[in-house]
Design a protein around this motif. Structure first.
Motif, mmCIF file in Angstrom:
data_model
loop_
_atom_site.group_PDB
_atom_site.id
_atom_site.type_symbol
_atom_site.label_atom_id
_atom_site.label_comp_id
_atom_site.label_asym_id
_atom_site.label_seq_id
_atom_site.Cartn_x
_atom_site.Cartn_y
_atom_site.Cartn_z
ATOM 1 N N ASN A 1 -11.291 14.780 15.151
ATOM 2 C CA ASN A 1 -12.271 15.571 15.902
ATOM 3 C C ASN A 1 -12.153 15.417 17.401
ATOM 4 N N GLY A 2 -10.963 15.371 17.920
ATOM 5 C CA GLY A 2 -10.788 15.405 19.363
ATOM 6 C C GLY A 2 -10.716 14.043 19.997
ATOM 7 N N SER A 3 -10.786 14.072 21.313
ATOM 8 C CA SER A 3 -10.616 12.845 22.072
ATOM 9 C C SER A 3 -11.918 12.065 22.162
ATOM 10 N N LEU A 4 -11.787 10.800 22.466
ATOM 11 C CA LEU A 4 -12.944 9.923 22.575
ATOM 12 C C LEU A 4 -13.856 10.351 23.714
ATOM 13 N N ASP A 5 -13.282 10.810 24.832
ATOM 14 C CA ASP A 5 -14.134 11.208 25.951
ATOM 15 C C ASP A 5 -14.990 12.419 25.610
ATOM 16 N N SER A 6 -14.467 13.342 24.816
ATOM 17 C CA SER A 6 -15.285 14.494 24.437
ATOM 18 C C SER A 6 -16.421 14.060 23.507
ATOM 19 N N PHE A 7 -16.161 13.044 22.690
ATOM 20 C CA PHE A 7 -17.200 12.516 21.809
ATOM 21 C C PHE A 7 -18.276 11.785 22.613
ATOM 22 N N ILE A 8 -17.855 10.947 23.552
ATOM 23 C CA ILE A 8 -18.792 10.152 24.354
ATOM 24 C C ILE A 8 -19.624 11.033 25.279
ATOM 25 N N PHE A 9 -18.957 11.964 25.957
ATOM 26 C CA PHE A 9 -19.641 12.757 26.967
ATOM 27 C C PHE A 9 -20.151 14.091 26.439
ATOM 28 N N GLY A 10 -19.956 14.349 25.148
ATOM 29 C CA GLY A 10 -20.476 15.567 24.545
ATOM 30 C C GLY A 10 -19.819 16.834 25.055
ATOM 31 N N LEU A 11 -18.576 16.743 25.464
ATOM 32 C CA LEU A 11 -17.873 17.916 25.979
ATOM 33 C C LEU A 11 -17.470 18.804 24.822
ATOM 34 N N ASN A 12 -17.739 20.058 24.939
ATOM 35 C CA ASN A 12 -17.317 21.017 23.934
ATOM 36 C C ASN A 12 -16.768 22.220 24.670
ATOM 37 N N PHE A 13 -15.466 22.303 24.749
ATOM 38 C CA PHE A 13 -14.831 23.334 25.546
ATOM 39 C C PHE A 13 -14.854 24.698 24.875
ATOM 40 N N SER A 14 -15.316 24.791 23.636
ATOM 41 C CA SER A 14 -15.377 26.076 22.979
ATOM 42 C C SER A 14 -16.646 26.840 23.351
ATOM 43 N N LYS A 15 -17.601 26.167 23.950
ATOM 44 C CA LYS A 15 -18.834 26.839 24.376
ATOM 45 C C LYS A 15 -18.613 27.546 25.694
ATOM 46 N N THR A 16 -19.300 28.647 25.864
ATOM 47 C CA THR A 16 -19.277 29.323 27.146
ATOM 48 C C THR A 16 -20.648 29.180 27.777
ATOM 49 N N TYR A 17 -20.672 28.962 29.066
ATOM 50 C CA TYR A 17 -21.932 28.739 29.749
ATOM 51 C C TYR A 17 -22.253 29.875 30.667
ATOM 52 N N ARG B 1 -17.493 -2.110 16.923
ATOM 53 C CA ARG B 1 -17.705 -1.009 15.990
ATOM 54 C C ARG B 1 -17.749 0.342 16.674
ATOM 55 N N ASN B 2 -18.016 0.392 17.971
ATOM 56 C CA ASN B 2 -18.056 1.655 18.702
ATOM 57 C C ASN B 2 -16.752 1.970 19.438
ATOM 58 N N LEU B 3 -15.727 1.180 19.208
ATOM 59 C CA LEU B 3 -14.432 1.419 19.830
ATOM 60 C C LEU B 3 -13.395 1.711 18.758
ATOM 61 N N VAL B 4 -12.389 2.495 19.123
ATOM 62 C CA VAL B 4 -11.294 2.747 18.205
ATOM 63 C C VAL B 4 -10.598 1.412 17.961
ATOM 64 N N ARG B 5 -10.345 1.117 16.705
ATOM 65 C CA ARG B 5 -9.819 -0.195 16.324
ATOM 66 C C ARG B 5 -8.305 -0.269 16.469
ATOM 67 N N LEU B 6 -7.843 -1.330 17.092
ATOM 68 C CA LEU B 6 -6.413 -1.613 17.183
ATOM 69 C C LEU B 6 -5.963 -2.174 15.836
ATOM 70 N N LEU B 7 -4.992 -1.504 15.213
ATOM 71 C CA LEU B 7 -4.499 -1.940 13.904
ATOM 72 C C LEU B 7 -3.271 -2.827 14.012
ATOM 73 N N GLY B 8 -2.514 -2.683 15.094
ATOM 74 C CA GLY B 8 -1.303 -3.485 15.226
ATOM 75 C C GLY B 8 -0.484 -3.057 16.423
ATOM 76 N N TYR B 9 0.722 -3.563 16.469
ATOM 77 C CA TYR B 9 1.636 -3.288 17.570
ATOM 78 C C TYR B 9 3.063 -3.273 17.041
ATOM 79 N N CYS B 10 3.950 -2.721 17.854
ATOM 80 C CA CYS B 10 5.368 -2.712 17.520
ATOM 81 C C CYS B 10 6.159 -2.951 18.796
ATOM 82 N N ILE B 11 7.043 -3.907 18.746
ATOM 83 C CA ILE B 11 8.019 -4.128 19.811
ATOM 84 C C ILE B 11 9.360 -4.242 19.104
ATOM 85 N N GLU B 12 10.209 -3.276 19.366
ATOM 86 C CA GLU B 12 11.517 -3.293 18.725
ATOM 87 C C GLU B 12 12.498 -2.549 19.622
ATOM 88 N N GLY B 13 13.574 -3.211 19.994
ATOM 89 C CA GLY B 13 14.526 -2.603 20.913
ATOM 90 C C GLY B 13 13.834 -2.276 22.221
#
Length: 129
Positions: free
Chosen positions: A113-129, A89-101
């Motif tokens: 809402n962005g990449s999984l790593d930004s969600f996991i690590f709380g990265l927000n590149f719009s903030k200035t430090y 439940r905490n991973l992006v779900r694989l819905l299927g695959y395609c192999i053709e040619g």
């Protein structure tokens, strides 16, 4: 002859006892607007990732594996089986695959809402430090 081998292996992969469906290339082409650059989400070591929308409105992320990848069909088959078994439940779900040619793709649920790593690590590149 090579296409026949691919087709035979594709049928073998589809006949595995997987709970992961096969998507045909035409469906993925339509969903991603023929892999339009407007739908490109990013790229990684294995290829490009595109956002798509299936005809039923379901949003997907398509990991289009690089054609220059050295990964063979057996390795891809093992990856699909492994990812299907690792679904959580905490991973992006694989819905299927395609192999053709010469196309090899994994179809995941779309995560807004962005990449999984930004969600996991709380990265927000719009903030200035």
């Amino acid at each position: 002859m090579e296409n026949n081998i691919m087709l035979d292996q594709n049928i073998e992969l589809q006949s595995e006892d997987l709970e992961v469906p096969f998507f045909n290339l035409a469906t993925i082409d339509i969903a991603t607007n023929n892999f339009s650059s407007d739908n490109k989400l990013g790229e990684g070591g294995f290829g490009l990732v595109y956002k798509g929308t299936l005809t039923d409105g379901h949003e997907i992320a398509v990991k289009r594996l690089s054609r220059s990848s050295i990964q063979g069909l057996n390795e891809f088959k093992n990856e699909v089986i492994l990812i299907a078994k690792l679904q959580h439940r905490n991973l992006v779900r694989l819905l299927g695959y395609c192999i053709e040619g010469d196309e090899t793709m994994l179809i995941y649920e779309y995560m807004p809402n962005g990449s999984l790593d930004s969600f996991i690590f709380g990265l927000n590149f719009s903030k200035t430090y």
